[in-house]
Design a protein around this motif. Sequence first.
Motif, PDB file in Angstrom:
ATOM      1  N   GLN A  64      45.177  29.967  47.600  1.00 35.57           N
ATOM      2  CA  GLN A  64      45.175  28.608  48.109  1.00 35.57           C
ATOM      3  C   GLN A  64      46.556  27.972  48.090  1.00 35.57           C
ATOM      4  O   GLN A  64      47.355  28.204  47.188  1.00 35.57           O
ATOM      5  CB  GLN A  64      44.226  27.787  47.232  1.00 35.57           C
ATOM      6  CG  GLN A  64      43.887  26.421  47.739  1.00 35.57           C
ATOM      7  CD  GLN A  64      42.661  25.883  47.025  1.00 35.57           C
ATOM      8  OE1 GLN A  64      41.980  26.608  46.307  1.00 35.57           O
ATOM      9  NE2 GLN A  64      42.373  24.617  47.233  1.00 35.57           N
TER      10      GLN A  64
ATOM     11  N   PHE B  16      56.356  21.414  58.208  1.00 36.18           N
ATOM     12  CA  PHE B  16      56.656  22.450  57.222  1.00 36.18           C
ATOM     13  C   PHE B  16      57.976  23.136  57.526  1.00 36.18           C
ATOM     14  O   PHE B  16      58.370  23.297  58.684  1.00 36.18           O
ATOM     15  CB  PHE B  16      55.567  23.530  57.243  1.00 36.18           C
ATOM     16  CG  PHE B  16      54.276  23.136  56.604  1.00 36.18           C
ATOM     17  CD1 PHE B  16      53.243  22.615  57.371  1.00 36.18           C
ATOM     18  CD2 PHE B  16      54.074  23.293  55.247  1.00 36.18           C
ATOM     19  CE1 PHE B  16      52.041  22.260  56.795  1.00 36.18           C
ATOM     20  CE2 PHE B  16      52.876  22.946  54.657  1.00 36.18           C
ATOM     21  CZ  PHE B  16      51.852  22.419  55.434  1.00 36.18           C
TER      22      PHE B  16
ATOM     23  N   ARG C 104      59.836  33.152  50.168  1.00 34.85           N
ATOM     24  CA  ARG C 104      59.005  34.026  49.339  1.00 34.85           C
ATOM     25  C   ARG C 104      59.731  34.288  48.033  1.00 34.85           C
ATOM     26  O   ARG C 104      60.834  34.856  48.036  1.00 34.85           O
ATOM     27  CB  ARG C 104      58.724  35.346  50.045  1.00 34.85           C
ATOM     28  CG  ARG C 104      57.759  36.250  49.271  1.00 34.85           C
ATOM     29  CD  ARG C 104      57.404  37.503  50.047  1.00 34.85           C
ATOM     30  NE  ARG C 104      56.818  37.222  51.339  1.00 34.85           N
ATOM     31  CZ  ARG C 104      55.555  36.874  51.529  1.00 34.85           C
ATOM     32  NH1 ARG C 104      54.736  36.777  50.497  1.00 34.85           N
ATOM     33  NH2 ARG C 104      55.103  36.648  52.750  1.00 34.85           N
TER      34      ARG C 104
ATOM     35  N   LEU D 273      43.104  27.078  57.588  1.00 34.75           N
ATOM     36  CA  LEU D 273      43.170  26.190  56.438  1.00 34.75           C
ATOM     37  C   LEU D 273      42.641  24.813  56.797  1.00 34.75           C
ATOM     38  O   LEU D 273      42.997  24.262  57.840  1.00 34.75           O
ATOM     39  CB  LEU D 273      44.616  26.043  55.955  1.00 34.75           C
ATOM     40  CG  LEU D 273      45.340  27.313  55.530  1.00 34.75           C
ATOM     41  CD1 LEU D 273      46.799  26.995  55.197  1.00 34.75           C
ATOM     42  CD2 LEU D 273      44.668  27.956  54.347  1.00 34.75           C
TER      43      LEU D 273
ATOM     44  N   MET E 194      54.707  32.225  48.071  1.00 32.47           N
ATOM     45  CA  MET E 194      55.473  31.624  49.163  1.00 32.47           C
ATOM     46  C   MET E 194      55.545  30.130  48.868  1.00 32.47           C
ATOM     47  O   MET E 194      54.524  29.507  48.540  1.00 32.47           O
ATOM     48  CB  MET E 194      54.774  31.879  50.495  1.00 32.47           C
ATOM     49  CG  MET E 194      55.519  31.340  51.685  1.00 32.47           C
ATOM     50  SD  MET E 194      56.985  32.309  52.088  1.00 32.47           S
ATOM     51  CE  MET E 194      56.240  33.487  53.209  1.00 32.47           C
TER      52      MET E 194
ATOM     53  N   TYR F  30      44.302  23.793  60.185  1.00 36.25           N
ATOM     54  CA  TYR F  30      45.530  24.521  60.449  1.00 36.25           C
ATOM     55  C   TYR F  30      45.200  25.988  60.721  1.00 36.25           C
ATOM     56  O   TYR F  30      44.258  26.549  60.158  1.00 36.25           O
ATOM     57  CB  TYR F  30      46.462  24.494  59.240  1.00 36.25           C
ATOM     58  CG  TYR F  30      47.095  23.169  58.916  1.00 36.25           C
ATOM     59  CD1 TYR F  30      46.452  22.237  58.099  1.00 36.25           C
ATOM     60  CD2 TYR F  30      48.369  22.859  59.400  1.00 36.25           C
ATOM     61  CE1 TYR F  30      47.056  21.036  57.781  1.00 36.25           C
ATOM     62  CE2 TYR F  30      48.980  21.665  59.077  1.00 36.25           C
ATOM     63  CZ  TYR F  30      48.317  20.763  58.273  1.00 36.25           C
ATOM     64  OH  TYR F  30      48.923  19.575  57.954  1.00 36.25           O
TER      65      TYR F  30
ATOM     66  N   GLY G 241      42.178  23.421  51.215  1.00 41.35           N
ATOM     67  CA  GLY G 241      41.136  24.312  50.762  1.00 41.35           C
ATOM     68  C   GLY G 241      41.663  25.732  50.621  1.00 41.35           C
ATOM     69  O   GLY G 241      42.833  26.001  50.948  1.00 41.35           O
ATOM     70  N   PRO G 242      40.825  26.655  50.166  1.00 43.11           N
ATOM     71  CA  PRO G 242      41.269  28.038  49.942  1.00 43.11           C
ATOM     72  C   PRO G 242      41.459  28.840  51.215  1.00 43.11           C
ATOM     73  O   PRO G 242      42.059  29.912  51.180  1.00 43.11           O
ATOM     74  CB  PRO G 242      40.144  28.635  49.097  1.00 43.11           C
ATOM     75  CG  PRO G 242      38.943  27.816  49.443  1.00 43.11           C
ATOM     76  CD  PRO G 242      39.448  26.436  49.719  1.00 43.11           C
TER      77      PRO G 242
ATOM     78  N   GLN H 110      47.120  29.643  60.219  1.00 45.24           N
ATOM     79  CA  GLN H 110      48.285  30.235  59.569  1.00 45.24           C
ATOM     80  C   GLN H 110      48.272  31.745  59.778  1.00 45.24           C
ATOM     81  O   GLN H 110      47.326  32.427  59.361  1.00 45.24           O
ATOM     82  CB  GLN H 110      48.313  29.927  58.076  1.00 45.24           C
ATOM     83  CG  GLN H 110      49.587  30.394  57.388  1.00 45.24           C
ATOM     84  CD  GLN H 110      49.610  30.116  55.909  1.00 45.24           C
ATOM     85  OE1 GLN H 110      48.575  30.064  55.255  1.00 45.24           O
ATOM     86  NE2 GLN H 110      50.800  29.908  55.360  1.00 45.24           N
TER      87      GLN H 110
ATOM     88  N   ARG I 140      39.725  33.517  56.111  1.00 43.72           N
ATOM     89  CA  ARG I 140      40.461  34.550  56.845  1.00 43.72           C
ATOM     90  C   ARG I 140      39.552  35.102  57.927  1.00 43.72           C
ATOM     91  O   ARG I 140      38.473  35.627  57.627  1.00 43.72           O
ATOM     92  CB  ARG I 140      40.925  35.668  55.917  1.00 43.72           C
ATOM     93  CG  ARG I 140      41.772  36.710  56.635  1.00 43.72           C
ATOM     94  CD  ARG I 140      42.472  37.652  55.682  1.00 43.72           C
ATOM     95  NE  ARG I 140      43.447  36.982  54.831  1.00 43.72           N
ATOM     96  CZ  ARG I 140      44.663  36.624  55.219  1.00 43.72           C
ATOM     97  NH1 ARG I 140      45.063  36.853  56.455  1.00 43.72           N
ATOM     98  NH2 ARG I 140      45.489  36.053  54.369  1.00 43.72           N
TER      99      ARG I 140
ATOM    100  N   PRO J  64      51.837  27.000  58.117  1.00 42.80           N
ATOM    101  CA  PRO J  64      50.624  26.580  58.831  1.00 42.80           C
ATOM    102  C   PRO J  64      50.957  25.795  60.087  1.00 42.80           C
ATOM    103  O   PRO J  64      51.927  25.034  60.120  1.00 42.80           O
ATOM    104  CB  PRO J  64      49.921  25.679  57.805  1.00 42.80           C
ATOM    105  CG  PRO J  64      50.490  26.052  56.492  1.00 42.80           C
ATOM    106  CD  PRO J  64      51.894  26.465  56.758  1.00 42.80           C
TER     107      PRO J  64
ATOM    108  N   SER K 240      52.774  35.219  56.766  1.00 46.58           N
ATOM    109  CA  SER K 240      54.134  34.853  56.362  1.00 46.58           C
ATOM    110  C   SER K 240      54.729  33.721  57.193  1.00 46.58           C
ATOM    111  O   SER K 240      55.950  33.563  57.232  1.00 46.58           O
ATOM    112  CB  SER K 240      55.067  36.067  56.423  1.00 46.58           C
ATOM    113  OG  SER K 240      54.615  37.062  55.546  1.00 46.58           O
TER     114      SER K 240
END
Lengths: 112, 114
Positions: free
Chosen positions: B44, B104, B109, A90, B89, A35, A104-105, A37, A108, A43, A40
């Motif tokens: 995460q 999604f 938030r 992601l 979020m 994904y 996963g974490p 993302q 970036r 994803p 804000s």
Amino acid sequence: DAMVIQNPRYQVTQFGKPVTLSCSQTLNHNVMYWYQQKSSQAPKLLFHYYDKDFNNEADTPDNFQSRRPNTSFCFLDIRSPGLGDAAMYLCATSRDQGETQYFGPGTRLLVL
Amino acid sequence: AQTVTQSQPEMSVQEAETVTLSCTYDTSESDYYLFWYKQPPSRQMILVIRQEAYKQQNATENRFSVNFQKAAKSFSLKISDSQLGDAAMYFCAYTERGAQKLVFGQGTRLTINP
């Protein structure tokens, strides 16, 4: 603990310089997802592998490619990153399609 | 196409109080799953709770519970005894058995005020 691991957590690359992000999992799940993302936002699915079968989303740019050499690993290759590709990437897995996805974490990506 | 709508871009609640996050979805399918995911800032995406559409009983996980109204296509998340660590979020998501995609919502938030 079974988990989804992404490396690196932060990646800086230059405009147009190829970059590879990696994902591994110890869950032995059949499906792996990538994904994108942006800040804000929800994803956005780029593509996924069901076992060895690759499934690309229709609106995923050609600049994005993926490889899954085995069950545990999946890679995201960005051939020529642009400034607009700066985002969180992601990786997620699920046992089967349509089942719970575990994330996963993230990595970036910053493009200079 | 299936859609998920979260009508509350932002919510806030006092610590120790209860808050409810709204989610509605649109589908013509009968066999599907609904999820709430939590994503703290720069951290995460974590599964909070999952609901299977064929189960009438609302799912609960400790302080988190859902109000699943299948006919109304509504799937709200209630957080009881809110804690500072709940700030994140929250994404509502939908998928169908065998489907390739997780759909999604736009996210809500949540801020916790001490």
